[in-house]
Scaffold this motif. Structure first.
Motif, PDB file in Angstrom:
ATOM      1  N   GLN A  23       0.867  -1.179   0.000  1.00  0.00           N
ATOM      2  CA  GLN A  23       0.000   0.000   0.000  1.00  0.00           C
ATOM      3  C   GLN A  23       0.902   1.226   0.000  1.00  0.00           C
ATOM      4  OE1 GLN A  23      -2.465  -1.309   3.508  1.00  0.00           O
ATOM      5  NE2 GLN A  23      -4.169  -0.815   2.141  1.00  0.00           N
ATOM      6  N   VAL A  24       1.229   1.684  -1.189  1.00  0.00           N
ATOM      7  CA  VAL A  24       2.206   2.754  -1.324  1.00  0.00           C
ATOM      8  C   VAL A  24       1.930   3.562  -2.585  1.00  0.00           C
ATOM      9  CG1 VAL A  24       3.825   1.262  -2.569  1.00  0.00           C
ATOM     10  CG2 VAL A  24       4.700   3.263  -1.341  1.00  0.00           C
ATOM     11  N   CYS A  25       2.174   4.867  -2.509  1.00  0.00           N
ATOM     12  CA  CYS A  25       2.089   5.728  -3.690  1.00  0.00           C
ATOM     13  C   CYS A  25       2.729   7.072  -3.356  1.00  0.00           C
ATOM     14  CB  CYS A  25       0.636   5.939  -4.120  1.00  0.00           C
ATOM     15  SG  CYS A  25       0.467   6.530  -5.819  1.00  0.00           S
ATOM     16  N   VAL A  26       3.582   7.541  -4.239  1.00  0.00           N
ATOM     17  CA  VAL A  26       4.208   8.853  -4.082  1.00  0.00           C
ATOM     18  C   VAL A  26       3.668   9.799  -5.152  1.00  0.00           C
ATOM     19  CG1 VAL A  26       6.311   7.921  -3.067  1.00  0.00           C
ATOM     20  CG2 VAL A  26       6.183   8.232  -5.534  1.00  0.00           C
ATOM     21  N   HIS A  27       3.960  11.054  -4.989  1.00  0.00           N
ATOM     22  CA  HIS A  27       3.450  12.045  -5.933  1.00  0.00           C
ATOM     23  C   HIS A  27       4.197  12.026  -7.265  1.00  0.00           C
ATOM     24  CE1 HIS A  27       1.983  13.501  -2.032  1.00  0.00           C
ATOM     25  NE2 HIS A  27       0.975  13.985  -2.731  1.00  0.00           N
ATOM     26  N   HIS A  55       3.668   7.580   1.369  1.00  0.00           N
ATOM     27  CA  HIS A  55       5.105   7.510   1.095  1.00  0.00           C
ATOM     28  C   HIS A  55       5.970   7.568   2.335  1.00  0.00           C
ATOM     29  CE1 HIS A  55       5.674  11.893   1.792  1.00  0.00           C
ATOM     30  NE2 HIS A  55       4.442  11.987   1.312  1.00  0.00           N
ATOM     31  N   ALA A  56       5.472   8.148   3.407  1.00  0.00           N
ATOM     32  CA  ALA A  56       6.315   8.401   4.571  1.00  0.00           C
ATOM     33  C   ALA A  56       6.231   7.325   5.645  1.00  0.00           C
ATOM     34  CB  ALA A  56       5.956   9.753   5.187  1.00  0.00           C
ATOM     35  N   GLY A  57       5.114   6.610   5.687  1.00  0.00           N
ATOM     36  CA  GLY A  57       4.931   5.641   6.769  1.00  0.00           C
ATOM     37  C   GLY A  57       4.738   6.318   8.105  1.00  0.00           C
ATOM     38  N   GLY A  58       4.196   7.537   8.082  1.00  0.00           N
ATOM     39  CA  GLY A  58       3.993   8.300   9.308  1.00  0.00           C
ATOM     40  C   GLY A  58       3.196   9.557   9.042  1.00  0.00           C
ATOM     41  N   LEU A  94      12.667  13.004  12.932  1.00  0.00           N
ATOM     42  CA  LEU A  94      11.681  13.964  13.426  1.00  0.00           C
ATOM     43  C   LEU A  94      10.427  13.279  13.969  1.00  0.00           C
ATOM     44  CD1 LEU A  94      11.905  16.608  10.556  1.00  0.00           C
ATOM     45  CD2 LEU A  94      12.686  16.918  12.921  1.00  0.00           C
ATOM     46  N   GLY A  95      10.341  11.959  13.809  1.00  0.00           N
ATOM     47  CA  GLY A  95       9.203  11.210  14.313  1.00  0.00           C
ATOM     48  C   GLY A  95       7.968  11.271  13.435  1.00  0.00           C
ATOM     49  N   ILE A  96       8.172  11.621  12.143  1.00  0.00           N
ATOM     50  CA  ILE A  96       7.013  11.750  11.252  1.00  0.00           C
ATOM     51  C   ILE A  96       7.088  10.797  10.063  1.00  0.00           C
ATOM     52  CG2 ILE A  96       6.534  14.143  11.914  1.00  0.00           C
ATOM     53  CD1 ILE A  96       7.929  15.042   9.333  1.00  0.00           C
ATOM     54  N   ALA A  97       8.066   9.882  10.080  1.00  0.00           N
ATOM     55  CA  ALA A  97       8.220   8.919   8.989  1.00  0.00           C
ATOM     56  C   ALA A  97       8.798   7.618   9.528  1.00  0.00           C
ATOM     57  CB  ALA A  97       9.117   9.487   7.887  1.00  0.00           C
TER      58      ALA A  97
END
Length: 206
Positions: free
Chosen positions: A56-60, A80-83, A154-157
């Motif tokens: 389940q993945v998709c980038v711009h 894309h980031a997993g977060g 940064l804890g967002i990915a």
């Protein structure tokens, strides 16, 4: 910069239809040697729900040394980031050249930096140009650009190494990438200002 648009309308990320207000840009690299930007459409324009793909993945967008392919609207929520960065960041992948393999996660085996320098520089410049375009479009600047590994810190990915497993092999890092974006953006701004002054002066002289 050659930019082509072909949305992955079969991908579940696209059909989810969620929107974001872009607050930043996340730079990834594919970790799939030799697969270029246009080739990712046939790989990812598939439905996980329908059992057509196991991710389940998709980038711009994907970027290589020749062109950029946009596969999601820029204000579409990507996977894309997993977060949490999925909610705020546009994500694009820089394609990696052929001629090497991976071992133990992010270890590039047989990667010849001197041989790949030409490819790297062209792909790097296309990535810079894409970031400048997106910064202009969404009122961002170079400080709003991070890579996947920085996003993890940064804890967002999720815990990925890209692009810092690759850039240093060519004497670069995300700080130098951000500086390159800033320099290119300023060059464009100066060119626009000069053109505006020339038009103003020509009208004044009439």
């Amino acid at each position: 910069m050659k930019l082509f648009t072909k949305y992955m309308t079969r991908n579940d990320c696209y059909t989810a239809g969620r929107k974001i207000t872009p607050k930043g840009i996340m730079v990834h690299s594919t970790a799939v040697p030799g697969v270029m930007a246009a080739e990712w459409f046939s790989r990812w324009n598939k439905s996980y729900k329908a059992g057509e793909i196991n991710r389940q993945v998709c980038v711009h967008a994907f970027v290589d040394d020749k062109e950029i392919w946009q596969y999601l609207p820029w204000d579409h929520r990507g996977w894309h980031a997993g977060g949490a960065a999925n909610n705020t960041h546009i994500g694009f992948e820089i394609c990696e050249p052929a001629g090497f393999s991976y071992k133990s996660g992010s270890v590039m085996v047989g990667y010849d930096a001197a041989k790949q320098e030409d490819y790297f520089r062209k792909a790097w410049q296309n990535a810079v140009e894409l970031c400048v375009m997106l910064c202009k479009k969404y009122g961002l600047n170079e400080n709003d650009i991070i890579c996947h590994s920085e996003g993890y810190k940064l804890g967002i990915a999720s815990n990925h190494a890209d692009v810092m497993h690759w850039f240093p092999k060519h004497g670069e890092n995300m700080d130098t990438f951000r500086k390159a974006v800033k320099k290119r953006w300023r060059t464009i701004q100066i060119s626009i200002l000069i053109l505006e002054l020339e038009i103003w002066w020509s009208l004044r002289s009439v």
